[in-house]
Design a protein around this motif. Structure first.
Motif, short mmCIF file in Angstrom:
data_model
loop_
_atom_site.label_atom_id
_atom_site.label_comp_id
_atom_site.label_asym_id
_atom_site.label_seq_id
_atom_site.Cartn_x
_atom_site.Cartn_y
_atom_site.Cartn_z
N CYS A 49 41.22 37.70 52.35
CA CYS A 49 39.87 38.15 52.09
C CYS A 49 39.37 37.43 50.84
CB CYS A 49 39.87 39.66 51.87
SG CYS A 49 38.31 40.34 51.31
N ALA A 50 38.08 37.11 50.82
CA ALA A 50 37.48 36.50 49.64
C ALA A 50 36.14 37.17 49.37
CB ALA A 50 37.28 34.99 49.85
N ARG A 95 42.24 45.78 55.86
CA ARG A 95 41.21 46.22 54.93
C ARG A 95 41.15 45.34 53.70
NH1 ARG A 95 41.25 50.84 50.59
NH2 ARG A 95 39.05 51.37 50.39
N CYS A 96 39.93 45.06 53.27
CA CYS A 96 39.70 44.36 52.01
C CYS A 96 38.81 45.25 51.15
CB CYS A 96 39.02 43.02 52.25
SG CYS A 96 38.65 42.12 50.75
N HIS A 97 39.26 45.51 49.95
CA HIS A 97 38.51 46.36 49.02
C HIS A 97 38.26 45.59 47.74
CE1 HIS A 97 37.24 50.07 47.04
NE2 HIS A 97 37.98 49.69 46.00
N GLN A 98 37.00 45.59 47.27
CA GLN A 98 36.67 44.90 46.03
C GLN A 98 36.05 45.86 45.03
OE1 GLN A 98 33.12 42.92 45.34
NE2 GLN A 98 32.16 43.32 47.34
N THR A 99 36.26 45.55 43.76
CA THR A 99 35.70 46.37 42.70
C THR A 99 34.67 45.59 41.88
OG1 THR A 99 37.54 45.75 41.23
CG2 THR A 99 37.79 47.78 42.52
N HIS A 145 36.47 34.04 45.47
CA HIS A 145 37.73 34.46 44.87
C HIS A 145 38.51 35.24 45.91
CE1 HIS A 145 36.51 33.13 40.89
NE2 HIS A 145 35.32 33.59 41.19
N PHE A 146 39.81 34.97 45.96
CA PHE A 146 40.63 35.45 47.06
C PHE A 146 41.59 36.55 46.65
CE2 PHE A 146 39.90 32.50 50.57
CZ PHE A 146 39.12 31.54 49.93
N GLY A 147 41.89 37.42 47.64
CA GLY A 147 42.97 38.37 47.49
C GLY A 147 44.31 37.70 47.77
N ASP A 148 45.38 38.47 47.73
CA ASP A 148 46.72 37.91 47.90
C ASP A 148 47.22 37.93 49.34
OD1 ASP A 148 47.99 38.85 44.63
OD2 ASP A 148 47.16 36.96 45.35
N GLY A 149 46.39 38.34 50.28
CA GLY A 149 46.70 38.14 51.68
C GLY A 149 47.44 39.28 52.35
N LYS A 205 50.83 33.92 47.31
CA LYS A 205 49.59 34.33 46.65
C LYS A 205 48.37 33.78 47.39
CE LYS A 205 51.31 35.92 42.59
NZ LYS A 205 50.91 37.17 41.89
N GLY A 206 47.22 34.32 47.04
CA GLY A 206 45.99 33.76 47.56
C GLY A 206 45.54 32.55 46.77
#
Lengths: 112, 114
Positions: free
Chosen positions: B91-92, B22-26, B104-108, A42-43
């Motif tokens: 990505c954060a 790619r990193c996508h945020q909502t 805040h981070f994604g799961d990589g 996980k991150g």
């Protein structure tokens, strides 16, 4: 509770005990500090933060202490549970939003 | 979760090939970051963005480029991948601003360069 030396890679505690994870930060100009928890695959997950104008901040079961004189940060976890098992990172920022500098992490292991 | 999606989650490729993550945020956050995580080094900042088309280098930017053409997407490109770029990439996002806000981070993305 158990206090560990700085940069120890692993901390083993009994379930129900308090855990104390330490971190030495590098830059005296840093003014914002964060603790993250990272579980396998996980991150990093935000736990608690503290700004340099404070020396203590409490959350749910967690407390962060900041000693700017010796550039030391600690995370205290009360009544440690199996779900607390993870790697814990401290991170620092020198104001603004130009990224965090992370410590190398401490692996917290919970003994039943 | 912070509304961050990284893709792909896993990739294996060969030395010399181009790779884009790619990193996508909502969350409509202004700031976005790319870090890499390697054993013994913790997380290290590669590049970050403080707005659409506004980016800057981090600690380990050599061999990487980024682009941000819209608020929600931040791309990391390895123009010609090398084995030293085998790593886990995170990505954060952050609201940022004058009052510090947590990232805040994604799961990589686990990237292997053979």
């Amino acid at each position: 509770g158990e206090s560990v030396g700085l940069h120890l890679p692993t901390l083993s505690v009994q379930e129900g005990d308090n855990s104390i994870i330490n971190c030495a930060y590098s830059n005296s100009a840093s003014d914002y500090f964060i603790w993250y928890k990272q579980e396998s695959g996980k991150g990093p997950q935000f736990i608690i933060d503290i700004r340099s104008n404070m020396d203590k901040r409490q959350g749910q079961r967690v407390t962060v202490l900041l000693n700017k004189t010796v550039k030391h940060l600690s995370l205290q976890i009360a009544a440690t549970q199996p779900g607390d098992s993870a790697v814990y990172f401290c991170a620092e920022n020198i104001g603004g939003a130009d990224g965090l500098t992370f410590g190398k992490g401490t692996h917290l292991i919970i003994q039943p | 979760d912070a509304g961050i999606t990284q893709s792909p989650r896993h990739k294996v490729t060969e030395t010399g090939t181009p790779v884009t993550l790619r990193c996508h945020q909502t969350e409509n956050h202004r700031y976005m970051y790319w870090y890499r995580q390697d054993p013994g080094h913790g997380l290290r900042l590669i590049h970050y963005s403080y707005g659409v088309k506004d980016t800057d280098k981090g600690e380990v930017s050599d061999g990487y480029s980024v682009s941000r053409s819209k608020t929600e997407d931040f791309l990391l490109t390895l123009e010609s991948a090398t084995s030293s770029q085998t790593s886990v990439y995170f990505c954060a996002i952050s609201r940022g601003g004058a009052d510090n806000q947590p990232q805040h981070f994604g799961d990589g993305t686990r990237l292997s360069i053979l």
